[in-house]
Design an enzyme around this catalytic site. Structure first.
Site, PDB file in Angstrom:
ATOM      1  N   VAL A   1       0.827  -1.207   0.000  1.00 30.21           N
ATOM      2  CA  VAL A   1       0.000   0.000   0.000  1.00 30.21           C
ATOM      3  C   VAL A   1       0.862   1.258   0.000  1.00 30.21           C
ATOM      4  CG1 VAL A   1      -1.698   1.295   1.340  1.00 30.21           C
ATOM      5  CG2 VAL A   1      -1.960  -1.153   1.035  1.00 30.21           C
TER       6      VAL A   1
ATOM      7  N   THR B   1      -0.838  -3.949   9.658  1.00 31.59           N
ATOM      8  CA  THR B   1      -1.701  -4.147  10.843  1.00 31.59           C
ATOM      9  C   THR B   1      -1.944  -5.652  10.945  1.00 31.59           C
ATOM     10  OG1 THR B   1      -3.584  -3.676   9.372  1.00 31.59           O
ATOM     11  CG2 THR B   1      -2.854  -1.889  10.792  1.00 31.59           C
TER      12      THR B   1
ATOM     13  N   THR C   1      -5.514  -0.601   7.143  1.00 33.98           N
ATOM     14  CA  THR C   1      -6.835  -1.088   7.537  1.00 33.98           C
ATOM     15  C   THR C   1      -6.847  -1.245   9.058  1.00 33.98           C
ATOM     16  OG1 THR C   1      -7.005  -2.239   5.442  1.00 33.98           O
ATOM     17  CG2 THR C   1      -8.481  -2.975   7.195  1.00 33.98           C
TER      18      THR C   1
ATOM     19  N   GLU D   1      -3.900  -6.869  -4.947  1.00 39.31           N
ATOM     20  CA  GLU D   1      -2.551  -7.224  -5.383  1.00 39.31           C
ATOM     21  C   GLU D   1      -2.628  -7.740  -6.812  1.00 39.31           C
ATOM     22  OE1 GLU D   1      -0.365  -9.594  -2.572  1.00 39.31           O
ATOM     23  OE2 GLU D   1      -1.001  -8.330  -0.919  1.00 39.31           O
TER      24      GLU D   1
ATOM     25  N   ASN E   1     -14.401  -5.825   2.605  1.00 41.59           N
ATOM     26  CA  ASN E   1     -13.732  -7.137   2.612  1.00 41.59           C
ATOM     27  C   ASN E   1     -14.636  -8.233   3.173  1.00 41.59           C
ATOM     28  OD1 ASN E   1     -11.513  -6.269   1.308  1.00 41.59           O
ATOM     29  ND2 ASN E   1     -10.128  -6.281   3.057  1.00 41.59           N
TER      30      ASN E   1
ATOM     31  N   TYR F   1     -16.690 -12.211  -7.226  1.00 38.17           N
ATOM     32  CA  TYR F   1     -16.338 -13.034  -6.061  1.00 38.17           C
ATOM     33  C   TYR F   1     -17.270 -14.221  -5.890  1.00 38.17           C
ATOM     34  CZ  TYR F   1     -12.635  -9.857  -5.338  1.00 38.17           C
ATOM     35  OH  TYR F   1     -11.479  -9.166  -5.531  1.00 38.17           O
TER      36      TYR F   1
ATOM     37  N   CYS G   1      -5.046  -9.896   3.217  1.00 41.23           N
ATOM     38  CA  CYS G   1      -6.136  -9.018   3.670  1.00 41.23           C
ATOM     39  C   CYS G   1      -7.394  -9.746   4.124  1.00 41.23           C
ATOM     40  CB  CYS G   1      -6.485  -8.026   2.569  1.00 41.23           C
ATOM     41  SG  CYS G   1      -5.180  -6.828   2.320  1.00 41.23           S
TER      42      CYS G   1
HETATM   43  N1  LIG Z   1      -1.734  -5.539   0.553  1.00 43.99           N
HETATM   44  C1  LIG Z   1      -2.887  -5.053   0.112  1.00 43.99           C
HETATM   45  O1  LIG Z   1      -3.332  -5.418  -0.971  1.00 43.99           O
HETATM   46  C2  LIG Z   1      -3.680  -4.041   0.931  1.00 43.99           C
HETATM   47  C3  LIG Z   1      -4.733  -3.358   0.329  1.00 43.99           C
HETATM   48  C4  LIG Z   1      -5.472  -2.445   1.094  1.00 43.99           C
HETATM   49  C5  LIG Z   1      -5.153  -2.216   2.422  1.00 43.99           C
HETATM   50  N2  LIG Z   1      -4.123  -2.902   2.986  1.00 43.99           N
HETATM   51  C6  LIG Z   1      -3.780  -2.575   4.379  1.00 43.99           C
HETATM   52  O2  LIG Z   1      -2.693  -1.646   4.343  1.00 43.99           O
HETATM   53  C7  LIG Z   1      -1.792  -1.877   5.435  1.00 43.99           C
HETATM   54  C8  LIG Z   1      -0.393  -2.163   4.909  1.00 43.99           C
HETATM   55  O3  LIG Z   1      -0.431  -3.374   4.188  1.00 43.99           O
HETATM   56  P1  LIG Z   1       0.778  -3.813   3.229  1.00 43.99           P
HETATM   57  O4  LIG Z   1       0.336  -5.039   2.526  1.00 43.99           O
HETATM   58  O5  LIG Z   1       1.250  -2.639   2.445  1.00 43.99           O
HETATM   59  O6  LIG Z   1       1.893  -4.191   4.319  1.00 43.99           O
HETATM   60  P2  LIG Z   1       3.402  -4.645   4.068  1.00 43.99           P
HETATM   61  O7  LIG Z   1       3.729  -5.602   5.144  1.00 43.99           O
HETATM   62  O8  LIG Z   1       3.597  -5.034   2.639  1.00 43.99           O
HETATM   63  O9  LIG Z   1       4.235  -3.301   4.280  1.00 43.99           O
HETATM   64  C9  LIG Z   1       4.319  -2.623   5.501  1.00 43.99           C
HETATM   65  C10 LIG Z   1       5.613  -1.808   5.503  1.00 43.99           C
HETATM   66  O10 LIG Z   1       5.635  -0.972   6.656  1.00 43.99           O
HETATM   67  C11 LIG Z   1       6.976  -0.898   7.122  1.00 43.99           C
HETATM   68  N3  LIG Z   1       7.019  -0.406   8.511  1.00 43.99           N
HETATM   69  C12 LIG Z   1       6.803  -1.083   9.674  1.00 43.99           C
HETATM   70  N4  LIG Z   1       6.954  -0.253  10.726  1.00 43.99           N
HETATM   71  C13 LIG Z   1       7.270   0.974  10.225  1.00 43.99           C
HETATM   72  C14 LIG Z   1       7.539   2.239  10.819  1.00 43.99           C
HETATM   73  N5  LIG Z   1       7.514   2.412  12.136  1.00 43.99           N
HETATM   74  N6  LIG Z   1       7.824   3.270   9.994  1.00 43.99           N
HETATM   75  C15 LIG Z   1       7.844   3.113   8.656  1.00 43.99           C
HETATM   76  N7  LIG Z   1       7.605   1.934   8.050  1.00 43.99           N
HETATM   77  C16 LIG Z   1       7.313   0.886   8.821  1.00 43.99           C
HETATM   78  C17 LIG Z   1       7.484  -2.320   6.932  1.00 43.99           C
HETATM   79  O11 LIG Z   1       8.900  -2.379   6.967  1.00 43.99           O
HETATM   80  C18 LIG Z   1       6.889  -2.644   5.546  1.00 43.99           C
HETATM   81  O12 LIG Z   1       7.756  -2.251   4.504  1.00 43.99           O
HETATM   82  C19 LIG Z   1      -2.423  -3.011   6.240  1.00 43.99           C
HETATM   83  O13 LIG Z   1      -3.243  -2.457   7.225  1.00 43.99           O
HETATM   84  C20 LIG Z   1      -3.270  -3.735   5.214  1.00 43.99           C
HETATM   85  O14 LIG Z   1      -4.345  -4.431   5.800  1.00 43.99           O
HETATM   86  C21 LIG Z   1      -3.369  -3.786   2.275  1.00 43.99           C
HETATM   87  O1  LIG Z   2     -14.395 -15.273  -6.756  1.00 44.14           O
HETATM   88  C1  LIG Z   2     -13.357 -15.303  -6.082  1.00 44.14           C
HETATM   89  C2  LIG Z   2     -12.507 -14.186  -5.953  1.00 44.14           C
HETATM   90  C3  LIG Z   2     -11.367 -14.307  -5.160  1.00 44.14           C
HETATM   91  N1  LIG Z   2     -11.079 -15.484  -4.535  1.00 44.14           N
HETATM   92  C4  LIG Z   2      -9.887 -15.581  -3.666  1.00 44.14           C
HETATM   93  O2  LIG Z   2      -9.948 -14.521  -2.715  1.00 44.14           O
HETATM   94  C5  LIG Z   2      -8.652 -14.104  -2.340  1.00 44.14           C
HETATM   95  C6  LIG Z   2      -8.512 -12.610  -2.433  1.00 44.14           C
HETATM   96  O3  LIG Z   2      -8.536 -12.197  -3.786  1.00 44.14           O
HETATM   97  P1  LIG Z   2      -8.467 -10.635  -4.196  1.00 44.14           P
HETATM   98  O4  LIG Z   2      -9.637  -9.935  -3.619  1.00 44.14           O
HETATM   99  O5  LIG Z   2      -8.259 -10.542  -5.653  1.00 44.14           O
HETATM  100  O6  LIG Z   2      -7.103 -10.265  -3.476  1.00 44.14           O
HETATM  101  P2  LIG Z   2      -6.479  -9.103  -2.605  1.00 44.14           P
HETATM  102  O7  LIG Z   2      -5.369  -8.510  -3.392  1.00 44.14           O
HETATM  103  O8  LIG Z   2      -6.190  -9.711  -1.275  1.00 44.14           O
HETATM  104  O9  LIG Z   2      -7.582  -7.929  -2.457  1.00 44.14           O
HETATM  105  C7  LIG Z   2      -8.551  -7.891  -1.420  1.00 44.14           C
HETATM  106  O10 LIG Z   2      -8.002  -7.373  -0.227  1.00 44.14           O
HETATM  107  C8  LIG Z   2      -7.440  -6.044  -0.368  1.00 44.14           C
HETATM  108  C9  LIG Z   2      -6.814  -5.669   0.963  1.00 44.14           C
HETATM  109  O11 LIG Z   2      -7.747  -5.219   1.884  1.00 44.14           O
HETATM  110  C10 LIG Z   2      -8.552  -5.079  -0.777  1.00 44.14           C
HETATM  111  O12 LIG Z   2      -8.001  -3.771  -0.919  1.00 44.14           O
HETATM  112  C11 LIG Z   2      -9.184  -5.542  -2.079  1.00 44.14           C
HETATM  113  O13 LIG Z   2     -10.269  -4.679  -2.422  1.00 44.14           O
HETATM  114  C12 LIG Z   2      -9.677  -6.976  -1.906  1.00 44.14           C
HETATM  115  O14 LIG Z   2     -10.185  -7.457  -3.157  1.00 44.14           O
HETATM  116  C13 LIG Z   2      -7.687 -14.889  -3.250  1.00 44.14           C
HETATM  117  O15 LIG Z   2      -7.175 -16.004  -2.535  1.00 44.14           O
HETATM  118  C14 LIG Z   2      -8.567 -15.362  -4.398  1.00 44.14           C
HETATM  119  O16 LIG Z   2      -8.112 -16.570  -4.999  1.00 44.14           O
HETATM  120  C15 LIG Z   2     -11.913 -16.598  -4.658  1.00 44.14           C
HETATM  121  O17 LIG Z   2     -11.664 -17.666  -4.080  1.00 44.14           O
HETATM  122  N2  LIG Z   2     -13.035 -16.469  -5.434  1.00 44.14           N
END
Ligand SMILES: NC(=O)c1ccc[n+]([C@@H]2O[C@H](COP(=O)([O-])OP(=O)(O)OC[C@H]3O[C@@H](n4cnc5c(N)ncnc54)[C@H](O)[C@@H]3O)[C@@H](O)[C@H]2O)c1
Ligand SMILES: O=c1ccn([C@@H]2O[C@H](COP(=O)(O)OP(=O)(O)O[C@H]3O[C@H](CO)[C@@H](O)[C@H](O)[C@H]3O)[C@@H](O)[C@H]2O)c(=O)[nH]1
Length: 460
Positions: free
Chosen positions: A11, A86, A123, A160, A213, A267, A278
């Site tokens: 993110v 988180t 989140t 992702e 989610n 989904y 997530c």
């Molecule tokens: N991965 C996703 O697709 C996605 C999408 C939407 C929301 N989120 C939410 O966003 C948040 C971050 O997720 P992510 O997947 O990017 O996490 P991540 O684990 O990929 O990255 C987190 C980063 O924060 C850094 N960090 C830790 N402590 C720190 C500090 N004190 N100062 C600066 N950096 C620090 C870590 O070294 C790491 O690089 C979570 O709450 C997650 O639920 C994730």
């Molecule tokens: O019909 C479906 C769609 C997805 N999946 C599975 O569900 C998981 C999550 O898929 P996807 O939602 O594409 O992945 P993320 O990148 O984890 O994204 C989700 O989680 C993120 C972190 O919160 C949010 O920002 C996004 O909106 C939300 O889609 C995976 O294991 C998929 O294989 C299924 O089994 N069936």
């Protein structure tokens, strides 16, 4: 606008690089020195299509940099975004990284009288921004939120594998803020976006993210339950049932007779279950929050349980097909939690492999991206193959766990001939449209047993 983003993960890095592309001046802060160096050298620590090119462009134009130095990054910046992890700790959310960053920003505010807006992008459970984050900022700065600085929550919905596209072309932007100035700062930050910008309270914004989610996870567990029911019903293909269900325009908006988003089944793909960093974590956090606050959430509790049971149910189905697992060689196709990513965190492939091993099977795995670390986790009990032929040679069965599109294109006639017994359990129901030569035994999840031959004339 000068922006500081805390966290260089999925993110944080995507947010930072994309905001720089929109013309902002961005510094991304992280505590991981090797990550910071890699990013400043123009390489992304995560696999995300299009991100590296955008990173290099913005580094070259001087609009983006990564740094370990939070204080220097904050100097002169108008907005801070908290995008650190988180994580799930025993089924509950760990907010310690968010708290640490809030303390760092608060200490900066103490010595700098300029107005600053702090935006939570991670989140977090509803109430965190106005509770823990605001309290930490106020105690570290000695200032009052809404007067000396603004507090906001702006959830991120990126997936992702589509992160850049999802960030740059959002369906909507949710702006939860305390006070008008924070709202104006967020408006300026996203001025280039043409989608609806919705102003709510920080707690509503937090709720929108969890509700989003929770809905996605509920759809997937619903699809999986329909699959389970179909599997026990002769002459029914669950995937067909869900595809027809999906033609309802209330589920897939139509435009001129065409689906607005072709190919997306909202989904309703059943299979091995949902995984990733997530959905499992956020469903645990929201149900834990409900329990702690004495609020009933029986539906979401079951959504989690249905998902947890999927990998074992699929392994049980395979055991029935093979007449037991003991000593059988099984190839798992796909370790990543979904196609298009190298991320195997909380992938359903993990419990699937564990259940196969526990049943006495020997296990091989194939994945085009998931790191060797995934395999190292099983202490050498699982061999990783990058070549489909070597992965499948001599195997008694293959289980498709991740629907990588290339699997469709493999020369299956040749591969099946190299297997000890060509049983293919399609855990994503992804290969049903290709023809399967005899003697391949193709078993898709969600499909019931064949009808007795005297009734088969009713089938298409
Ligand atoms: N991965 C996703 O697709 C996605 C999408 C939407 C929301 N989120 C939410 O966003 C948040 C971050 O997720 P992510 O997947 O990017 O996490 P991540 O684990 O990929 O990255 C987190 C980063 O924060 C850094 N960090 C830790 N402590 C720190 C500090 N004190 N100062 C600066 N950096 C620090 C870590 O070294 C790491 O690089 C979570 O709450 C997650 O639920 C994730
Ligand atoms: O019909 C479906 C769609 C997805 N999946 C599975 O569900 C998981 C999550 O898929 P996807 O939602 O594409 O992945 P993320 O990148 O984890 O994204 C989700 O989680 C993120 C972190 O919160 C949010 O920002 C996004 O909106 C939300 O889609 C995976 O294991 C998929 O294989 C299924 O089994 N069936």
């Amino acid at each position: 606008m000068k922006v500081t983003v805390f966290g260089c993960g999925y993110v944080g890095l995507v947010t930072g690089v994309c905001l720089a592309s929109l013309g902002h001046e961005v510094a991304c802060v992280d505590v991981d020195a090797s990550r910071v160096d890699l990013i400043n050298a123009g390489q992304t620590p995560i696999y995300e299509p299009g991100l590296e090119a955008l990173l290099r462009e913005n580094l070259a134009q001087g609009r983006f940099r990564a740094t370990l130095d939070a204080r220097a990054a904050l100097r002169g910046s108008r907005i801070s975004m908290i995008a650190v992890g988180t994580p799930d700790r025993d089924g509950r959310i760990d907010l310690s990284f968010v708290e640490t960053v809030a303390r760092t920003i608060g200490a900066h505010l103490k010595g700098d009288p300029a107005y600053h807006t702090i935006v939570v992008k991670s989140t977090v459970v509803p109430g965190t921004t106005l509770g823990l984050v605001r309290a930490t900022l106020e105690s570290a700065s000695g200032r009052v939120a809404g007067e000396g600085f603004g507090v906001a929550m702006n959830p991120e919905f990126l997936r992702e594998g589509f992160a850049v596209q999802d960030f740059m072309e959002p369906d909507r932007v949710v702006l939860g803020h305390l006070g008008a100035q924070a709202g104006e700062d967020l408006e300026a930050l996203y001025a280039a976006f043409h989608c609806p910008r919705i102003h709510v309270t920080p707690t509503e914004a937090e709720f929108v993210k969890y509700a989003s989610n929770a809905l996605l996870a509920t759809c997937i567990s619903f699809a999986n339950e329909i699959y389970t029911l179909c599997e026990g019903t002769p002459g029914v293909d669950g995937r067909q049932v869900l595809e027809i269900l999906h033609m309802d325009r209330r589920l897939t908006p139509q435009h001129g007779g065409e689906s607005v988003r072709p190919g997306i089944l909202s989904y309703l793909f059943g299979g091995v279950g949902y995984g990733g960093s997530c959905l499992p974590k956020d469903l645990n956090a929201i149900t834990a929050m409900a329990r702690e606050r004495g609020l009933p959430a029986p539906l979401l509790e079951q959504v989690v349980r249905v998902n947890r049971d999927r990998p074992a149910a699929i392994v049980q189905r395979l055991a029935t097909e093979l007449g037991g697992l003991q000593g059988r060689l099984v190839t798992v196709l796909g370790l990543a939690f979904k196609p298009g990513t190298d991320d195997w965190r909380n992938s359903p492939s993990q419990p699937l492999v564990e259940a196969l091993l526990a049943g006495g099977a020997r296990v091989r795995a194939w994945d085009p991206l998931a790191e060797a670390a995934a395999v190292a986790a099983w202490g050498g009990r699982v061999a990783l193959h990058r070549d489909p032929r070597s992965a499948l040679e001599g195997a008694h069965a293959a289980v498709l766990a991740t629907a990588w599109p290339e699997i469709q294109e493999w020369p299956w006639e040749e591969l099946a001939a190299a297997m000890a017994s060509p049983v293919i359990l399609d855990g994503r129901n992804a290969l049903k449209d290709r023809g399967w030569p005899s003697p391949v035994r193709y078993v898709p999840v969600g499909r019931g047993p064949a009808l007795p031959s005297r009734e088969s004339h009713v089938q298409p």
